[in-house]
Design a protein around this motif. Sequence first.
Motif, short mmCIF file in Angstrom:
data_model
loop_
_atom_site.label_atom_id
_atom_site.label_comp_id
_atom_site.label_asym_id
_atom_site.label_seq_id
_atom_site.Cartn_x
_atom_site.Cartn_y
_atom_site.Cartn_z
N THR A 253 -15.15 12.08 -43.94
CA THR A 253 -15.62 13.37 -44.47
C THR A 253 -15.01 14.51 -43.66
O THR A 253 -14.99 14.47 -42.43
CB THR A 253 -17.15 13.44 -44.41
N GLN A 254 -14.53 15.52 -44.37
CA GLN A 254 -13.84 16.65 -43.74
C GLN A 254 -14.74 17.90 -43.74
O GLN A 254 -15.72 17.99 -44.48
CB GLN A 254 -12.53 16.95 -44.47
N ASP A 255 -14.33 18.87 -42.92
CA ASP A 255 -15.07 20.12 -42.85
C ASP A 255 -15.15 20.82 -44.20
O ASP A 255 -16.21 21.30 -44.61
CB ASP A 255 -14.41 21.07 -41.83
N GLU A 256 -14.00 20.85 -44.90
CA GLU A 256 -13.99 21.56 -46.18
C GLU A 256 -14.83 20.86 -47.23
O GLU A 256 -15.33 21.49 -48.16
CB GLU A 256 -12.54 21.74 -46.68
N VAL A 268 -21.92 30.03 -47.20
CA VAL A 268 -21.80 29.28 -45.96
C VAL A 268 -20.86 30.03 -45.02
O VAL A 268 -19.73 30.36 -45.38
CB VAL A 268 -21.27 27.86 -46.24
N THR A 269 -21.35 30.29 -43.82
CA THR A 269 -20.52 30.97 -42.83
C THR A 269 -19.57 30.00 -42.15
O THR A 269 -18.40 30.31 -41.92
CB THR A 269 -21.42 31.64 -41.77
N SER A 270 -20.04 28.82 -41.82
CA SER A 270 -19.18 27.82 -41.18
C SER A 270 -19.73 26.43 -41.44
O SER A 270 -20.93 26.26 -41.63
CB SER A 270 -19.09 28.07 -39.67
N ALA A 271 -18.83 25.46 -41.49
CA ALA A 271 -19.19 24.05 -41.61
C ALA A 271 -18.32 23.30 -40.62
O ALA A 271 -17.13 23.11 -40.85
CB ALA A 271 -18.96 23.55 -43.05
N GLU A 272 -18.89 22.88 -39.53
CA GLU A 272 -18.13 22.33 -38.42
C GLU A 272 -18.54 20.90 -38.14
O GLU A 272 -19.70 20.64 -37.76
CB GLU A 272 -18.34 23.19 -37.18
N ASP A 276 -14.34 14.26 -31.34
CA ASP A 276 -14.02 13.84 -29.98
C ASP A 276 -12.97 14.77 -29.38
O ASP A 276 -11.99 15.13 -30.03
CB ASP A 276 -13.51 12.39 -29.98
N PHE A 277 -13.17 15.17 -28.16
CA PHE A 277 -12.31 16.16 -27.53
C PHE A 277 -10.87 15.66 -27.38
O PHE A 277 -9.92 16.42 -27.55
CB PHE A 277 -12.88 16.53 -26.16
N LYS A 278 -10.69 14.38 -27.11
CA LYS A 278 -9.36 13.86 -26.84
C LYS A 278 -8.68 13.34 -28.10
O LYS A 278 -7.52 13.65 -28.37
CB LYS A 278 -9.45 12.74 -25.80
N THR A 279 -9.41 12.54 -28.88
CA THR A 279 -8.78 11.90 -30.05
C THR A 279 -8.88 12.72 -31.31
O THR A 279 -8.10 12.50 -32.24
CB THR A 279 -9.41 10.53 -30.28
N GLY A 280 -9.86 13.61 -31.39
CA GLY A 280 -10.05 14.37 -32.61
C GLY A 280 -10.78 13.61 -33.69
O GLY A 280 -10.92 14.10 -34.82
N ASP A 281 -11.29 12.40 -33.38
CA ASP A 281 -12.03 11.62 -34.37
C ASP A 281 -13.41 12.22 -34.59
O ASP A 281 -14.04 12.74 -33.67
CB ASP A 281 -12.16 10.17 -33.91
N SER A 282 -13.89 12.07 -35.81
CA SER A 282 -15.20 12.60 -36.15
C SER A 282 -16.30 11.83 -35.41
O SER A 282 -16.26 10.60 -35.32
CB SER A 282 -15.43 12.51 -37.66
N LEU A 283 -17.29 12.56 -34.90
CA LEU A 283 -18.46 11.95 -34.27
C LEU A 283 -19.60 11.78 -35.27
O LEU A 283 -20.71 11.42 -34.89
CB LEU A 283 -18.94 12.82 -33.10
N CYS A 284 -19.31 12.03 -36.54
CA CYS A 284 -20.22 11.75 -37.66
C CYS A 284 -21.45 12.65 -37.68
O CYS A 284 -22.49 12.26 -38.21
CB CYS A 284 -20.64 10.28 -37.66
N TYR A 285 -21.35 13.84 -37.12
CA TYR A 285 -22.41 14.82 -37.31
C TYR A 285 -21.77 16.21 -37.32
O TYR A 285 -20.66 16.41 -36.81
CB TYR A 285 -23.50 14.72 -36.26
N ALA A 286 -22.49 17.16 -37.94
CA ALA A 286 -21.92 18.49 -38.15
C ALA A 286 -23.02 19.54 -38.15
O ALA A 286 -24.23 19.22 -38.20
CB ALA A 286 -21.17 18.52 -39.48
N PHE A 287 -22.59 20.81 -38.12
CA PHE A 287 -23.49 21.95 -38.19
C PHE A 287 -23.02 22.84 -39.34
O PHE A 287 -21.85 23.20 -39.42
CB PHE A 287 -23.50 22.73 -36.88
N ILE A 288 -23.97 23.20 -40.21
CA ILE A 288 -23.69 24.06 -41.36
C ILE A 288 -24.45 25.36 -41.17
O ILE A 288 -25.68 25.35 -41.06
CB ILE A 288 -24.12 23.40 -42.70
#
Length: 438
Positions: A253-256, A268-272, A276-288
Amino acid sequence: MSVLMVTSVGDIELDLHTDLCPLTTKNFLKLCKMKYYNGCLFHKVEKDFLAQSGDPTGTGSGGDSVYKYLYGDQARFFNDEIRPELRHSKTGTIAMASAGENCNASQFYITLRDDVDYLDDKHTVFGTVAEGLDTLTKINEAYVDDKGRPFKDIRIKHTYILDDPFDDPPQLAELIPENSPLGKPRDEVAEERLEDSWVPLDETVDPGQLEELIRSKEAHANAVILESVGDIPDAEVKPPDNVLFVCKLNPVTQDEDLYTIFSRFGSVTSAEIIRDFKTGDSLCYAFIEFEEKEACERAYFKMDNCLIDDRRIHVDFSQSVSKLWGQFRQSKRNGNKDGCFKCGAPDHIARDCDQDGEQKPKAPNYVLKDDNTQRGGNNRRSYDFVFEDDTARRNTDRRKVQKVDDQRSQLPPRGDRDRNSSRERSQNDEKGVRQKSR
């Protein structure tokens, strides 16, 4: 019955032995008429033994007899009136708490059990409790410290004289107050405890309200701890009410995607999606983040437990204050020590900030990128978060670190090392050519 004593836990009616102990009972009756005992603490309660009172200081070391007020300081104490027929034989026996032989003043005690023979022939017994044994039971059950002082104050509220066979001395009229005193005595110096009017919360509110109040106090205590260790900027800070926390996401699942899905409930102001800081893999949670609180609430009720990319997500209101921390740190860097770090206004602090006020609309945190390097560079055109200063800052930091390492190892700068290495390679090649020609 001679005296009605009203205490903070109930009434006690006293019968006095006026015929056998005239000196002692006259002192007690005239002090009651002077309202001397009003507000006095039961400063010492020994379970199944006795309860002591009559000291306006509340310490157990004060108190004066009525004879001091009538005849001067030399008459502060009066003699014992010990009678062999008056014993500590039953609960509710009243006797003088003296400082020694013939040193009686104003303090007295009431026994809380039968047959307290230990005190016979040592203290003047001058009365008994006629009614109010249930009040004595409440006093006996009071929680006390190691010195016998109740944790919750027990006081004498009023004393009413029902029968007084002694004539009033002429000087006594000047000592009787116009109104019955209320509250603490003026001379009280005892340590403050729970007031006698204090009532436990479980007796004044229903269980639901009590549980909510306890949770609120626990939350505030935890917030104070988090503030003290530096996890939050202020104990009174609250998370924004227009941000949702979404978890159990599919890694694909992507931000967009979230931006598109949640936009149907409002702007929606932001969907983030947190990565992971190093790999860029999703940690499977977000803030809308929404522009309006109402849109955030609609999304909360509609989207919880919904399917997104074959994953059933969980939606809740965000409890994060990380953005407020960022604002707080920025205000510190800018030197704004006064005012609110949330909105920047100098006329109030963050604790008093109205979070429900109008907020300036924020520009979306999206830019269109041709190559999404965080996801492996698959040449997908997608939305991603870009921090403009990050790349320049990293390059500058790397140059600084490399320069420091070179200085520590006493090596020439990187450009000089490259020129030296190329010069050495060319010299080695020339030597090899000469050897072959020979």
